[in-house]
Design a protein around this motif. Structure first.
Motif, PDB file in Angstrom:
ATOM      1  N   LEU A  67      -7.829  -1.677 -24.422  1.00  0.00           N
ATOM      2  CA  LEU A  67      -9.247  -1.289 -23.872  1.00  0.00           C
ATOM      3  C   LEU A  67      -9.163  -0.270 -22.801  1.00  0.00           C
ATOM      4  O   LEU A  67      -8.294  -0.638 -22.005  1.00  0.00           O
ATOM      5  N   GLU A  68     -10.198   0.217 -22.644  1.00  0.00           N
ATOM      6  CA  GLU A  68     -10.322   1.411 -21.345  1.00  0.00           C
ATOM      7  C   GLU A  68     -10.351   0.517 -20.288  1.00  0.00           C
ATOM      8  O   GLU A  68      -9.625   1.136 -19.141  1.00  0.00           O
ATOM      9  N   VAL A  69     -10.867  -0.693 -20.283  1.00  0.00           N
ATOM     10  CA  VAL A  69     -10.945  -1.352 -18.994  1.00  0.00           C
ATOM     11  C   VAL A  69      -9.631  -2.065 -18.596  1.00  0.00           C
ATOM     12  O   VAL A  69      -9.171  -2.072 -17.368  1.00  0.00           O
ATOM     13  N   ALA A  70      -8.606  -2.299 -19.635  1.00  0.00           N
ATOM     14  CA  ALA A  70      -7.366  -2.702 -19.377  1.00  0.00           C
ATOM     15  C   ALA A  70      -6.362  -1.339 -18.916  1.00  0.00           C
ATOM     16  O   ALA A  70      -5.721  -1.468 -18.001  1.00  0.00           O
ATOM     17  N   LYS A  71      -6.899  -0.341 -19.295  1.00  0.00           N
ATOM     18  CA  LYS A  71      -5.992   0.848 -19.010  1.00  0.00           C
ATOM     19  C   LYS A  71      -6.353   1.060 -17.594  1.00  0.00           C
ATOM     20  O   LYS A  71      -5.414   1.457 -16.643  1.00  0.00           O
ATOM     21  N   ALA A  72      -7.613   1.211 -17.072  1.00  0.00           N
ATOM     22  CA  ALA A  72      -7.937   1.428 -15.683  1.00  0.00           C
ATOM     23  C   ALA A  72      -7.381   0.588 -14.835  1.00  0.00           C
ATOM     24  O   ALA A  72      -6.870   0.797 -13.739  1.00  0.00           O
ATOM     25  N   ALA A  73      -7.586  -0.811 -15.039  1.00  0.00           N
ATOM     26  CA  ALA A  73      -6.916  -1.885 -14.230  1.00  0.00           C
ATOM     27  C   ALA A  73      -5.232  -1.648 -14.413  1.00  0.00           C
ATOM     28  O   ALA A  73      -4.668  -1.669 -13.182  1.00  0.00           O
ATOM     29  N   GLU A  74      -4.515  -1.273 -15.140  1.00  0.00           N
ATOM     30  CA  GLU A  74      -3.245  -1.035 -15.345  1.00  0.00           C
ATOM     31  C   GLU A  74      -2.844   0.354 -14.252  1.00  0.00           C
ATOM     32  O   GLU A  74      -1.941   0.192 -13.213  1.00  0.00           O
ATOM     33  N   VAL A  75      -3.562   1.177 -14.392  1.00  0.00           N
ATOM     34  CA  VAL A  75      -3.292   2.457 -13.539  1.00  0.00           C
ATOM     35  C   VAL A  75      -3.789   2.087 -11.869  1.00  0.00           C
ATOM     36  O   VAL A  75      -2.915   2.466 -11.148  1.00  0.00           O
ATOM     37  N   ASN A  76      -4.826   1.396 -11.713  1.00  0.00           N
ATOM     38  CA  ASN A  76      -5.161   0.936 -10.608  1.00  0.00           C
ATOM     39  C   ASN A  76      -4.041  -0.085  -9.908  1.00  0.00           C
ATOM     40  O   ASN A  76      -3.836   0.063  -8.712  1.00  0.00           O
ATOM     41  N   ARG A  77      -3.673  -0.866 -10.631  1.00  0.00           N
ATOM     42  CA  ARG A  77      -2.390  -1.747 -10.207  1.00  0.00           C
ATOM     43  C   ARG A  77      -1.145  -0.689  -9.763  1.00  0.00           C
ATOM     44  O   ARG A  77      -0.451  -1.021  -8.746  1.00  0.00           O
ATOM     45  N   ILE A  78      -0.740   0.017 -10.580  1.00  0.00           N
ATOM     46  CA  ILE A  78       0.491   0.895 -10.427  1.00  0.00           C
ATOM     47  C   ILE A  78       0.184   1.815  -9.172  1.00  0.00           C
ATOM     48  O   ILE A  78       1.020   1.902  -8.263  1.00  0.00           O
ATOM     49  N   LEU A  79      -1.020   2.313  -8.908  1.00  0.00           N
ATOM     50  CA  LEU A  79      -1.228   3.131  -7.901  1.00  0.00           C
ATOM     51  C   LEU A  79      -1.816   2.373  -6.355  1.00  0.00           C
ATOM     52  O   LEU A  79      -2.000   2.835  -5.442  1.00  0.00           O
TER      53      LEU A  79
ATOM     54  N   ILE B 299      -4.633   0.684  -6.066  1.00  0.00           N
ATOM     55  CA  ILE B 299      -5.839   0.798  -5.670  1.00  0.00           C
ATOM     56  C   ILE B 299      -6.937  -0.151  -6.186  1.00  0.00           C
ATOM     57  O   ILE B 299      -8.300   0.400  -6.181  1.00  0.00           O
ATOM     58  N   GLN B 300      -6.518  -1.083  -6.728  1.00  0.00           N
ATOM     59  CA  GLN B 300      -7.536  -2.215  -7.320  1.00  0.00           C
ATOM     60  C   GLN B 300      -8.758  -2.450  -6.484  1.00  0.00           C
ATOM     61  O   GLN B 300      -9.926  -2.781  -6.977  1.00  0.00           O
ATOM     62  N   HIS B 301      -8.566  -2.411  -4.938  1.00  0.00           N
ATOM     63  CA  HIS B 301      -9.601  -2.728  -4.227  1.00  0.00           C
ATOM     64  C   HIS B 301     -10.228  -1.721  -3.437  1.00  0.00           C
ATOM     65  O   HIS B 301     -10.905  -1.820  -2.447  1.00  0.00           O
ATOM     66  N   GLU B 302     -10.056  -0.556  -3.809  1.00  0.00           N
ATOM     67  CA  GLU B 302     -10.294   0.808  -3.006  1.00  0.00           C
ATOM     68  C   GLU B 302     -11.722   1.128  -3.669  1.00  0.00           C
ATOM     69  O   GLU B 302     -12.098   0.844  -4.857  1.00  0.00           O
ATOM     70  N   SER B 303     -12.531   1.864  -2.955  1.00  0.00           N
ATOM     71  CA  SER B 303     -14.064   2.248  -3.578  1.00  0.00           C
ATOM     72  C   SER B 303     -13.724   3.159  -4.541  1.00  0.00           C
ATOM     73  O   SER B 303     -14.477   3.597  -5.508  1.00  0.00           O
ATOM     74  N   PHE B 304     -12.396   3.946  -4.577  1.00  0.00           N
ATOM     75  CA  PHE B 304     -12.062   5.099  -5.604  1.00  0.00           C
ATOM     76  C   PHE B 304     -11.207   4.478  -6.797  1.00  0.00           C
ATOM     77  O   PHE B 304     -11.026   5.324  -7.632  1.00  0.00           O
TER      78      PHE B 304
END
Length: 168
Positions: free
Chosen positions: A73-85, A87-92
């Motif tokens: 799902l899109e929410v899982a892909k967002a979480a994956e990219v955030n984790r790799i970068l 940025i999970q806790h960033e405003s962006f």
């Protein structure tokens, strides 16, 4: 004939024209596999923090991140990219609304096809994705070929030896 857009004030119309939206590919731009691509994190931060819309109106610049990948799902892909970068806790950090997967356009078909049989191609959690979108009668190609073997001539069980050895 006047355009329907001319009904808006010239100032608001010109601001609409100058408001860009950006589409990024995810793979090869922000990440490659499980690795962050240098500059990707900073690009997302700058996109969020330094756009004139953010500065003047506290509105982030509209953007989407595209991938031809699927199986989640899109929410899982967002979480994956955030984790790799990282940025999970960033405003962006990326949100579900920023992600367009190969199967995302299928969401629009749910209303008409929710209770009809839908054939799914692909790998991974495609049944779970289809179910989350609201498709109630989704079949994988494998399930289809098991139900209707005579209609799935490319399965090795029903091919001749000569056909099975041939590279397609």
């Amino acid at each position: 004939m006047k355009s329907r857009f001319l009904k808006t004030s010239q100032k608001s119309f010109s601001s609409l024209i100058r408001t860009p939206a950006i589409a990024f590919d995810i793979d090869g731009v922000f990440i490659k596999g499980e690795n962050a691509i240098p500059g990707g994190r900073d690009a997302l931060r700058r996109l969020h923090d330094h756009s004139p819309l953010m500065r003047d109106y506290k509105i982030p610049l509209p953007f989407v991140c595209l991938t031809n990948a699927g199986s989640k799902l899109e929410v899982a892909k967002a979480a994956e990219v955030n984790r790799i970068l990282d940025i999970q806790h960033e405003s962006f950090a990326l949100q579900e609304r920023n992600i367009i997967m190969s199967h995302t356009p299928m969401k629009a078909l749910t209303k008409d096809l929710a209770n009809k049989f839908v054939l799914l191609g692909g790998a991974g959690k495609i049944v779970e994705v289809a179910s989350a979108y609201g498709f109630k009668k989704a079949l994988t190609v494998q399930e289809y070929s098991e139900l209707y073997p005579e209609l799935a001539p490319l399965t090795t069980k029903y091919r001749s030896r000569e056909e099975s050895d041939r590279i397609i």
